[in-house]
Each structure stands twice: as structure tokens, then as C-alpha cells.
Design a protein around this motif. Structure first.
Motif, PDB file in Angstrom:
ATOM      1  N   LEU A   1      36.067 -58.563  36.583  1.00 51.84           N
ATOM      2  CA  LEU A   1      35.513 -59.716  37.297  1.00 51.84           C
ATOM      3  C   LEU A   1      34.518 -60.455  36.419  1.00 51.84           C
ATOM      4  O   LEU A   1      33.623 -59.831  35.830  1.00 51.84           O
TER       5      LEU A   1
ATOM      6  N   SER B   1      32.194 -61.697  40.797  1.00 50.99           N
ATOM      7  CA  SER B   1      31.399 -60.556  41.265  1.00 50.99           C
ATOM      8  C   SER B   1      30.268 -60.978  42.192  1.00 50.99           C
ATOM      9  O   SER B   1      29.598 -60.132  42.784  1.00 50.99           O
TER      10      SER B   1
ATOM     11  N   ALA C   1      39.320 -63.058  38.284  1.00 47.11           N
ATOM     12  CA  ALA C   1      39.467 -61.631  38.600  1.00 47.11           C
ATOM     13  C   ALA C   1      40.840 -61.151  38.198  1.00 47.11           C
ATOM     14  O   ALA C   1      41.826 -61.890  38.288  1.00 47.11           O
TER      15      ALA C   1
END
Length: 263
Positions: A196, A201, A255
């Protein structure tokens, strides 16, 4: 094996500076994930005629090729060689000594029959899930240790950039690879992994919507696109109530999620 990646730009007016790849070697055994978060420079001279996306594409491409083709080389060596290769591509046209020369955070993960290797440099995140569902976050927290009052000053932050006592990113110096957080986990102890950028995140470390374990659960159920849409919804809600707690309202968000084959 299941693998899934997604990336959203922070704003349509700027190109996405992140870069991600999840690949399998031609042999079909093992694989690698590469994730970069390009560092957005301030307006003004940065000593380079190239854009951050130019840099992340070349560094990311070199990391992907080397991590797949050189299983004999540790990830820190691969990062050093990829940085050198990228620097050589614009050494004759740009001032690579400039503190704001194009740079990026790095997450590398590579797995084979017996082990999962990892490397994290700066504030992107790697998640490793064990067969019993336990999730371990691999973090390089040196930027988090820098006081907010320093980060609010561009000049003060630059004095700590790629310096002892500060924080490190992949720029033009191959030696920075030795500063990365690295490690190896037995293959039998990893069921899935995720990488991430800090724009993704945020769901955990900025908005506190859940734990890393719950974040991995979102990735498994909804895929990276689902997580990124959740982040955007939180950012939009925060904008109506006074803005995000810190940093940009919307950041590039990327991601990658990989479920490893059963042994």
C-alpha cells in the motif's frame, strides 16, 4: 494464485506518480510485487528535466525485471542496481545531487518455493498474512519520527531527506538500498500479502477505520479498488467537516493484493 492491483490519482489535474506491478516469472514458480510512491516536488527547480512519473516508471520497470530475473540477488542489491540504472538514464541531462531530484518510496516482495523476501523504504506499507489470519505490517517508520513542526518546513524537511538521523527514499544514490527495512519469512508462514502507498494506507493510519488485519480483509473481499473507494469516501467526508487531519486532501492511492498458492 490470485493477484489484483489498483491505483487512483489524487486529482485529475495531476498525473498519478505511483507505480505498481505484480508478476509471475516465466517458470510459473514464485512471483514478485513492486510498488512505488513518487515524491511530489514543490514548484520550482528540482535539478531534473524529467517528471516524477518518468522516474517511477523507469525505476519500477528495472525493479520488476531484476527481481524476477535475478533470484540469486538479494532485494537490497536489486534496489541498488535499479537505482543506478535509472540514474544513468538521466545523469547527463540532470543534476542528480539536487535534494529534490525525482525519488520514490519502495515496497518489494518476492516469493519462491521456500521463502518470502521483503524490502520497504520510507512510508509505504507491506502486509504479510499468516495461515492463521495473523497480519504483520512491515513499516519503515523513520519519517513518522520526524516532528510535525519540521515537516511543515520544506527547508527543514529537506535537511533530513536521505540523511543520517532523518529518512530515506530511492533517488539517485544506490547506497540508500542498505537503509531499507528487509527480511525473509518462510513461505509456509505467508498466506497472502499486500502493498500500500500512504494514500491507500490512510484507511488505517490516518482515518483509523480499522486494523491492518481488517484492512487485509477488505482487500480480500472487495479488492484494491474497494479499499481505494473507501479511502476516497472518507476524504470526501473529511472535506465537508474541515479537511483531513494532515497532509493532502486527496493523495495518489495504490494497492496490490496477492494470495499465494497453497503449498
Amino acid at each position: 494464485m490470485r493477484s489484483d492491483v489498483a491505483s487512483l490519482p489524487g486529482t485529475p489535474e495531476r498525473p498519478n506518480e505511483d507505480w505498481v506491478a505484480a508478476v509471475l516469472p516465466a517458470s510459473g514458480s514464485g512471483g514478485t510485487v513492486v510498488l512505488l510512491d513518487g515524491v511530489t516536488p514543490p514548484v520550482g527547480d528540482v535539478g531534473c528535466v524529467h517528471t516524477v512519473p518518468w522516474f517511477t516508471a523507469r525505476l519500477g520497470g528495472a525493479l520488476t525485471e531484476l527481481s524476477a530475473s535475478r533470484p540469486d540477488m538479494p532485494l537490497s542489491g536489486i534496489l541498488a542496481r535499479a537505482i543506478r540504472r535509472t540514474a544513468d538514464a538521466h545523469r547527463d541531462t540532470c543534476d542528480l545531487s539536487h535534494v529534490r531530484t525525482p525519488q520514490a518510496t519502495v515496497v518489494l516482495a518476492r516469493w519462491g518455493a521456500t521463502s518470502v523476501e521483503h524490502l520497504v523504504l520510507s512510508d509505504s506499507t507491506l502486509l504479510l498474512e499468516s495461515p492463521d489470519g495473523t497480519v504483520r505490517a512491515v513499516l519503515d517508520d523513520r519519517l513518522d519520527r520526524v516532528p510535525d513542526e519540521i515537516l511543515r518546513s520544506r527547508a527543514a524537511t529537506d535537511r533530513l531527506r536521505n540523511q543520517e538521523g532523518g529518512f530515506f527514499t530511492a533517488a539517485a544514490d544506490p547506497a540508500v538500498a542498505e537503509r531499507a527495512v528487509t527480511g525473509t519469512t518462510p513461505r509456509a508462514e505467508v498466506r497472502s500479502l499486500a502493498a500500500l502507498t500512504d494514500g491507500a494506507s490512510r484507511w488505517v493510519d490516518l482515518f483509523a477505520e480499522g486494523t491492518w488485519t481488517e484492512c487485509l480483509g477488505v482487500l480480500r473481499k472487495e479488492g484494491p479498488v474497494g479499499l481505494l473507494h473507501r479511502v476516497r469516501a472518507l476524504e470526501t467526508a473529511a472535506e465537508r467537516t474541515g479537511g483531513v487531519p494532515r497532509g493532502k486532501l486527496h493523495d495518489d492511492a495504490t494497492a496490490a493484493y496477492v494470495e499465494l498458492p497453497n503449498l
